[in-house]
Scaffold this active site. Structure first.
Site, PDB file in Angstrom:
ATOM      1  N   ASP A 195       0.530  -8.741 -16.316  1.00  0.00           N
ATOM      2  CA  ASP A 195       1.125  -8.346 -15.109  1.00  0.00           C
ATOM      3  C   ASP A 195       2.611  -8.180 -15.202  1.00  0.00           C
ATOM      4  O   ASP A 195       3.087  -8.348 -16.462  1.00  0.00           O
ATOM      5  CB  ASP A 195       1.087  -9.822 -14.654  1.00  0.00           C
ATOM      6  N   ILE A 196       3.483  -7.598 -14.385  1.00  0.00           N
ATOM      7  CA  ILE A 196       4.580  -7.154 -14.707  1.00  0.00           C
ATOM      8  C   ILE A 196       5.596  -8.102 -14.049  1.00  0.00           C
ATOM      9  O   ILE A 196       6.346  -8.991 -14.849  1.00  0.00           O
ATOM     10  CB  ILE A 196       4.958  -5.753 -13.910  1.00  0.00           C
ATOM     11  N   ASP A 197       5.672  -8.181 -12.553  1.00  0.00           N
ATOM     12  CA  ASP A 197       6.957  -9.300 -12.437  1.00  0.00           C
ATOM     13  C   ASP A 197       6.549 -10.793 -12.547  1.00  0.00           C
ATOM     14  O   ASP A 197       5.451 -11.450 -12.130  1.00  0.00           O
ATOM     15  CB  ASP A 197       7.290  -8.910 -10.690  1.00  0.00           C
ATOM     16  N   ASP A 224       1.319 -14.390 -13.490  1.00  0.00           N
ATOM     17  CA  ASP A 224       2.179 -15.510 -13.029  1.00  0.00           C
ATOM     18  C   ASP A 224       2.223 -15.864 -11.644  1.00  0.00           C
ATOM     19  O   ASP A 224       2.595 -17.060 -11.308  1.00  0.00           O
ATOM     20  CB  ASP A 224       3.877 -15.253 -13.089  1.00  0.00           C
TER      21      ASP A 224
HETATM   22  O1  LIG Z   1       1.799  -8.273  -9.738  1.00  0.00           O
HETATM   23  P1  LIG Z   1       3.213  -7.851 -10.268  1.00  0.00           P
HETATM   24  O2  LIG Z   1       3.494  -7.196 -11.183  1.00  0.00           O
HETATM   25  O3  LIG Z   1       3.837  -9.425 -10.334  1.00  0.00           O
HETATM   26  O4  LIG Z   1       4.061  -7.835  -8.856  1.00  0.00           O
HETATM   27  C1  LIG Z   1       4.069  -8.667  -7.625  1.00  0.00           C
HETATM   28  C2  LIG Z   1       5.080  -8.145  -6.754  1.00  0.00           C
HETATM   29  O5  LIG Z   1       6.285  -7.870  -7.529  1.00  0.00           O
HETATM   30  C3  LIG Z   1       7.477  -7.332  -6.680  1.00  0.00           C
HETATM   31  O6  LIG Z   1       8.014  -8.164  -6.027  1.00  0.00           O
HETATM   32  C4  LIG Z   1       8.422  -9.557  -6.733  1.00  0.00           C
HETATM   33  O7  LIG Z   1       9.436  -9.151  -7.555  1.00  0.00           O
HETATM   34  C5  LIG Z   1      10.740  -8.610  -7.211  1.00  0.00           C
HETATM   35  C6  LIG Z   1      11.316  -8.393  -8.295  1.00  0.00           C
HETATM   36  O8  LIG Z   1      11.717  -9.694  -9.392  1.00  0.00           O
HETATM   37  C7  LIG Z   1      11.349  -9.886  -6.337  1.00  0.00           C
HETATM   38  O9  LIG Z   1      12.505  -9.575  -5.893  1.00  0.00           O
HETATM   39  C8  LIG Z   1      10.460 -10.261  -5.161  1.00  0.00           C
HETATM   40  O10 LIG Z   1      10.712 -11.491  -4.438  1.00  0.00           O
HETATM   41  C9  LIG Z   1       8.879 -10.429  -5.766  1.00  0.00           C
HETATM   42  O11 LIG Z   1       7.952 -10.790  -4.757  1.00  0.00           O
HETATM   43  C10 LIG Z   1       6.934  -6.045  -5.949  1.00  0.00           C
HETATM   44  O12 LIG Z   1       8.192  -5.754  -5.204  1.00  0.00           O
HETATM   45  C11 LIG Z   1       5.915  -6.128  -5.352  1.00  0.00           C
HETATM   46  O13 LIG Z   1       5.321  -5.038  -4.808  1.00  0.00           O
HETATM   47  C12 LIG Z   1       4.777  -6.712  -6.116  1.00  0.00           C
HETATM   48  O14 LIG Z   1       3.471  -7.061  -5.278  1.00  0.00           O
HETATM   49 MG   LIG Z   2       3.580 -11.217 -11.273  1.00  0.00          MG
END
Ligand SMILES: O=P(O)(O)OC[C@H]1O[C@H](O[C@H]2O[C@H](CO)[C@@H](O)[C@H](O)[C@H]2O)[C@H](O)[C@@H](O)[C@@H]1O
Ligand SMILES: [Mg+2]
Length: 269
Positions: A35-37, A215
């Protein structure tokens, strides 16, 4: 050297103790699904403000090579966004919570699993951002995310408006996916789990042991299918149910990934 995974929890229904990270992995037989974020990258105030630390930018391509191409990013972000963030590197990826997929960086072919969202529907959901200037709209084409990290007090109002629109269109093939300070409206019928299942049916992933790290709530669909795939799952920042272990924060995941490369060097020496 023990090339197996150590520190795993035998009873998957038990709560996960603190920081039960896997010690090492045999990269030749594993598929790394990341996973990224909130997993690889620290969270940022807005989606465009995330940064890839130099060490991660260096270790990911090396891990892709050491796994024979069996490393994939599994994200809610669109593939376009993923490629922007990790440029100039390119990785196999499941994007948009399973809406799109690139199996190999050699072919670069992208499989799309979701049609574009109906423009009228898209406009109606996007108009919810008028509730507060702090709401950020992320348009992925096939889905739409309403970010309220900068306006946390409007969370309930956002969900109320989304529910009202959905109530008017009970047959629309959409679902609501809550995330970290984000409410995402996506096509139903695909998830990160459907994406991972499909990815694992293709070379070079096929036949390898998947190791997934995530996460968020949206990662739970993948945690749930790992046992059936002989796979392992690890949560980040919280002790999710049914996982094999837990990383305290993205920095711990990044350090572990870097250590995997050192372990492999030790195995070869
Ligand atoms: O599945 P992931 O790789 O974890 O991505 C989930 C979402 O991540 C991003 O939003 C989230 O991260 C942002 C940067 O840290 C933060 O500002 C935001 O509050 C989080 O929800 C992304 O923009 C989404 O498109 C993803 O679904
Ligand atoms: Mg994530």
């Amino acid at each position: 050297m023990n090339q197996g995974v150590t520190g795993t929890v035998p009873n998957k229904t038990a709560s996960v103790p603190d920081d039960v990270e896997p010690r090492t992995l045999p990269l030749g037989t594993s598929a790394l699904l990341l996973d990224i974020d909130g997993t690889l990258l620290d969270l940022a105030p807005s989606p465009s403000e995330v940064r890839v630390p130099p060490k991660l930018a260096s270790s990911l391509p090396r891990l892709l090579s050491r796994t024979g191409g069996a490393l994939a990013l599994v994200s809610g972000r669109s593939l376009r966004d993923i490629d922007r963030i990790f440029a100039p590197s390119l990785f196999p990826a499941v994007g948009g919570h399973g809406a799109e997929m690139r199996i190999s960086v050699e072919s670069e072919a992208v499989a799309a699993h979701a049609p574009p969202m109906n423009p009228d529907l898209m406009r109606r959901f996007a108009a919810i951002s008028e509730l507060h200037p702090g709401i950020l709209v992320e348009n992925k084409g096939y889905s739409l995310a309403l970010h309220f990290r900068k306006a946390p007090d409007v969370e309930l109002a956002i969900y109320d408006r989304v529910s009202a629109i959905r109530a008017e269109l009970p047959n629309a093939p959409i679902e609501v996916l809550p995330g970290k300070f984000v409410c995402e409206i996506k096509h139903s019928g695909f998830t990160k789990a459907t994406g991972v299942t499909e990815l694992m049916s293709h070379e070079p992933f096929k036949g390898r042991r998947p190791v997934f790290i995530g996460d968020d709530v949206t990662d739970e669909t993948v945690f749930a299918i790992m046992p059936d795939m002989r796979g392992l799952s690890f949560s980040v920042g919280r002790r999710a149910q049914g996982v094999d272990g837990h990383f305290q924060a993205p920095r711990n995941v990044r350090a572990w990934l870097a250590r995997l490369l050192d372990d492999e060097r030790a195995i070869a020496e």
